[in-house]
Design an enzyme around this catalytic site. Structure first.
Site, PDB file in Angstrom:
ATOM      1  N   ASP A   5       5.544  -3.778  -2.517  1.00 37.02           N
ATOM      2  CA  ASP A   5       4.175  -3.353  -2.880  1.00 37.02           C
ATOM      3  C   ASP A   5       4.195  -2.532  -4.309  1.00 37.02           C
ATOM      4  O   ASP A   5       3.019  -2.437  -4.913  1.00 37.02           O
ATOM      5  CB  ASP A   5       3.846  -2.548  -1.679  1.00 37.02           C
ATOM      6  CG  ASP A   5       3.517  -3.445  -0.463  1.00 37.02           C
ATOM      7  OD1 ASP A   5       4.451  -3.813   0.261  1.00 37.02           O
ATOM      8  OD2 ASP A   5       2.369  -4.100  -0.337  1.00 37.02           O
ATOM      9  N   ARG A  13      -6.576  -0.117   0.309  1.00 36.52           N
ATOM     10  CA  ARG A  13      -5.201   0.075   0.627  1.00 36.52           C
ATOM     11  C   ARG A  13      -4.669   0.504  -0.624  1.00 36.52           C
ATOM     12  O   ARG A  13      -4.418   0.243  -1.784  1.00 36.52           O
ATOM     13  CB  ARG A  13      -4.564  -1.257   0.983  1.00 36.52           C
ATOM     14  CG  ARG A  13      -5.272  -1.930   2.045  1.00 36.52           C
ATOM     15  CD  ARG A  13      -4.535  -3.187   2.985  1.00 36.52           C
ATOM     16  NE  ARG A  13      -3.256  -2.706   3.312  1.00 36.52           N
ATOM     17  CZ  ARG A  13      -2.393  -3.289   4.084  1.00 36.52           C
ATOM     18  NH1 ARG A  13      -2.062  -4.626   3.550  1.00 36.52           N
ATOM     19  NH2 ARG A  13      -1.190  -2.603   4.550  1.00 36.52           N
ATOM     20  N   ARG A  38      -3.581  -9.842   3.278  1.00 34.11           N
ATOM     21  CA  ARG A  38      -2.571  -8.910   3.079  1.00 34.11           C
ATOM     22  C   ARG A  38      -1.318  -9.360   2.268  1.00 34.11           C
ATOM     23  O   ARG A  38      -1.258 -10.713   2.026  1.00 34.11           O
ATOM     24  CB  ARG A  38      -2.282  -8.246   4.441  1.00 34.11           C
ATOM     25  CG  ARG A  38      -2.141  -9.139   5.626  1.00 34.11           C
ATOM     26  CD  ARG A  38      -0.910 -10.134   5.611  1.00 34.11           C
ATOM     27  NE  ARG A  38       0.244  -9.697   5.068  1.00 34.11           N
ATOM     28  CZ  ARG A  38       1.329 -10.373   4.454  1.00 34.11           C
ATOM     29  NH1 ARG A  38       1.235 -11.613   4.431  1.00 34.11           N
ATOM     30  NH2 ARG A  38       2.347  -9.723   4.216  1.00 34.11           N
ATOM     31  N   GLY A  39      -0.401  -8.511   1.943  1.00 31.37           N
ATOM     32  CA  GLY A  39       0.471  -8.912   0.711  1.00 31.37           C
ATOM     33  C   GLY A  39       0.110  -8.478  -0.696  1.00 31.37           C
ATOM     34  O   GLY A  39      -1.075  -8.995  -1.075  1.00 31.37           O
ATOM     35  N   ALA A  40       0.914  -7.737  -1.534  1.00 32.30           N
ATOM     36  CA  ALA A  40       0.513  -7.144  -2.539  1.00 32.30           C
ATOM     37  C   ALA A  40      -0.266  -8.137  -3.647  1.00 32.30           C
ATOM     38  O   ALA A  40      -1.202  -7.950  -3.837  1.00 32.30           O
ATOM     39  CB  ALA A  40       1.743  -6.330  -3.076  1.00 32.30           C
ATOM     40  N   ASN A  62       7.998  -0.964   0.389  1.00 32.85           N
ATOM     41  CA  ASN A  62       7.720  -2.297   1.010  1.00 32.85           C
ATOM     42  C   ASN A  62       7.429  -1.979   2.333  1.00 32.85           C
ATOM     43  O   ASN A  62       7.426  -0.630   2.852  1.00 32.85           O
ATOM     44  CB  ASN A  62       8.920  -3.223   0.659  1.00 32.85           C
ATOM     45  CG  ASN A  62       8.420  -4.656   1.043  1.00 32.85           C
ATOM     46  OD1 ASN A  62       7.440  -5.176   0.865  1.00 32.85           O
ATOM     47  ND2 ASN A  62       9.561  -5.258   2.118  1.00 32.85           N
ATOM     48  N   LYS A  63       6.933  -3.004   3.068  1.00 27.14           N
ATOM     49  CA  LYS A  63       7.010  -2.877   4.622  1.00 27.14           C
ATOM     50  C   LYS A  63       7.778  -1.984   5.528  1.00 27.14           C
ATOM     51  O   LYS A  63       8.983  -1.887   4.961  1.00 27.14           O
ATOM     52  CB  LYS A  63       6.662  -4.061   5.180  1.00 27.14           C
ATOM     53  CG  LYS A  63       6.451  -4.123   6.867  1.00 27.14           C
ATOM     54  CD  LYS A  63       5.211  -3.400   7.029  1.00 27.14           C
ATOM     55  CE  LYS A  63       4.059  -3.903   6.226  1.00 27.14           C
ATOM     56  NZ  LYS A  63       2.680  -3.094   6.315  1.00 27.14           N
TER      57      LYS A  63
END
Ligand code: MRU
Length: 351
Positions: free
Chosen positions: A241, A91, A48-50, A251-252
């Site tokens: 993201d 995603r 995970r993480g862009a 973002n998150k």
């Protein structure tokens, strides 16, 4: 996170990933030998993480080419189009995923007429995927160089989610300025938001910083306002993201609330991201697709039900911070400050 620990790599015909669902307690490797396994790893957030998703998807495209039974280049291009749609659908919010699959597909279209058959094309695409990874690592280090001077002496930096080495090819985006400042011998301290519901802060950022010896204090998300009001936060640095043309940034979930808190308390709020996260095709943040994840991730903690049986729970995985709340966007090509429209175009297009 040590310099040696890799997030995503290619090994003997497989995309390998450190399983981020098992961290911090176990360091296990996931081997993906087909596109379905790559897609599952992205969907379930083993990776995970862009930028890390982008690197993984680039290798996923190379893998699709290598395992394809296509007898000619035209058939291989059709298989790659299918693989791209499949991978992109895992995603929706982080643009790096579609950016990376498009980059590999564009390479395939460009080289298709020139190469000597599908196998040669597949091997060229693996080289392209390696380049995506190598360039991401270099971009992260450059973000560190540009961002470190923004952290004041003795700086206490608050961050959210995990935008570190685990979320990239290595070194990180939001964590890069902190890593660089620390490497320069400067004294810093990081407030790490736990980041409910997936706990990327508690599980991953705290682990990475701790491994690197960077001083940190873990807080629950609802402590951020108190820390700011108490004068204990000098700046906020988060990842992204998707950053759209006007500077609005996905973002998150929880990032938007932090940005409002930072503005209220007069604290600079920075976004750190490579230019692969900038999406100039979207004018403003209302157009960004927000991933809805399973409500089980809210009602359960480490597999344990924590809410009454049968209650509804919502799980938007991201939110959008309006550009007006952002002090600066730290990219590998420099720090963009308002007005964001020309600045983002300049760094994205290298103009
Ligand atoms: O759902 P995640 O863990 O993939 O979300 C990650 C984030 O929101 C990060 O801040 C962002 O992807 C930047 S990572 C360098």
């Amino acid at each position: 996170m040590s310099e040696e620990l890799r997030t995503v790599w290619w090994e003997q015909g497989a995309v390998c990933l450190i399983d981020q669902l098992r961290l911090p307690h176990e360091q296990l490797v996931v081997r993906c030998e087909d596109v379905a396994t790559v897609a599952k790893a992205i969907k379930t957030m083993q990776v995970r993480g862009a930028p890390a998703i982008g690197c993984t998807a680039a290798y996923g495209m190379a893998l699709a080419a290598l395992v394809s039974p296509a007898a000619d280049v035209v058939a291989l291009l059709a298989d790659l189009e299918t693989a791209k749609v499949f991978l992109d659908s895992q995603r929706p919010t982080a643009v790096n995923l579609a950016w990376a699959t498009e980059r590999v597909l564009a390479k395939a279209r460009q080289l298709g007429p020139e190469v000597d058959g599908p196998r040669a094309l597949a091997e060229a695409l693996l080289e392209e995927a390696h380049a995506v990874l190598t360039e991401d690592l270099a971009m992260c280090h450059a973000i560190g160089d540009h961002g470190a001077p923004l952290i004041p002496a003795g700086g206490r930096v608050l961050t959210h989610c995990n935008a570190g080495g685990l979320a990239t090819a290595g070194y990180g985006t939001a964590l890069a300025p902190m890593r660089s400042a620390f490497a320069q011998g400067r004294s810093i301290h990081v407030w790490v938001d736990e980041t409910r519901p997936f706990l990327q802060g508690a599980r991953l950022t705290a682990w990475e910083l701790h491994q690197s010896g960077i001083p940190l204090t873990l807080i629950t998300d609802n402590m951020a306002g108190y820390m700011m009001k108490s004068g204990k936060v000098d700046c906020v640095i988060v990842g992204a993201d998707r950053i759209v043309a006007n500077g609005d940034t996905a973002n998150k979930i929880g990032t938007y609330s932090l940005a409002i808190l930072a503005r209220f308390h007069g604290i600079p709020f920075y976004v750190a991201a490579p230019t692969s996260t900038i999406d100039l095709s979207m004018e403003h943040g209302d157009l960004i697709p927000i991933e809805e994840r399973s409500s089980d991730e809210v009602t359960h903690l480490a597999g344990q039900l924590i809410a009454p049986v049968g209650v509804n729970a919502a799980h938007p995985a991201f939110d959008v911070t309006p550009a007006e709340l952002i002090t600066g966007i730290i990219t590998e090509r420099g720090v963009v400050t308002p007005p964001f429209v020309p600045g983002l175009r300049r760094v994205k297009e290298g103009a």
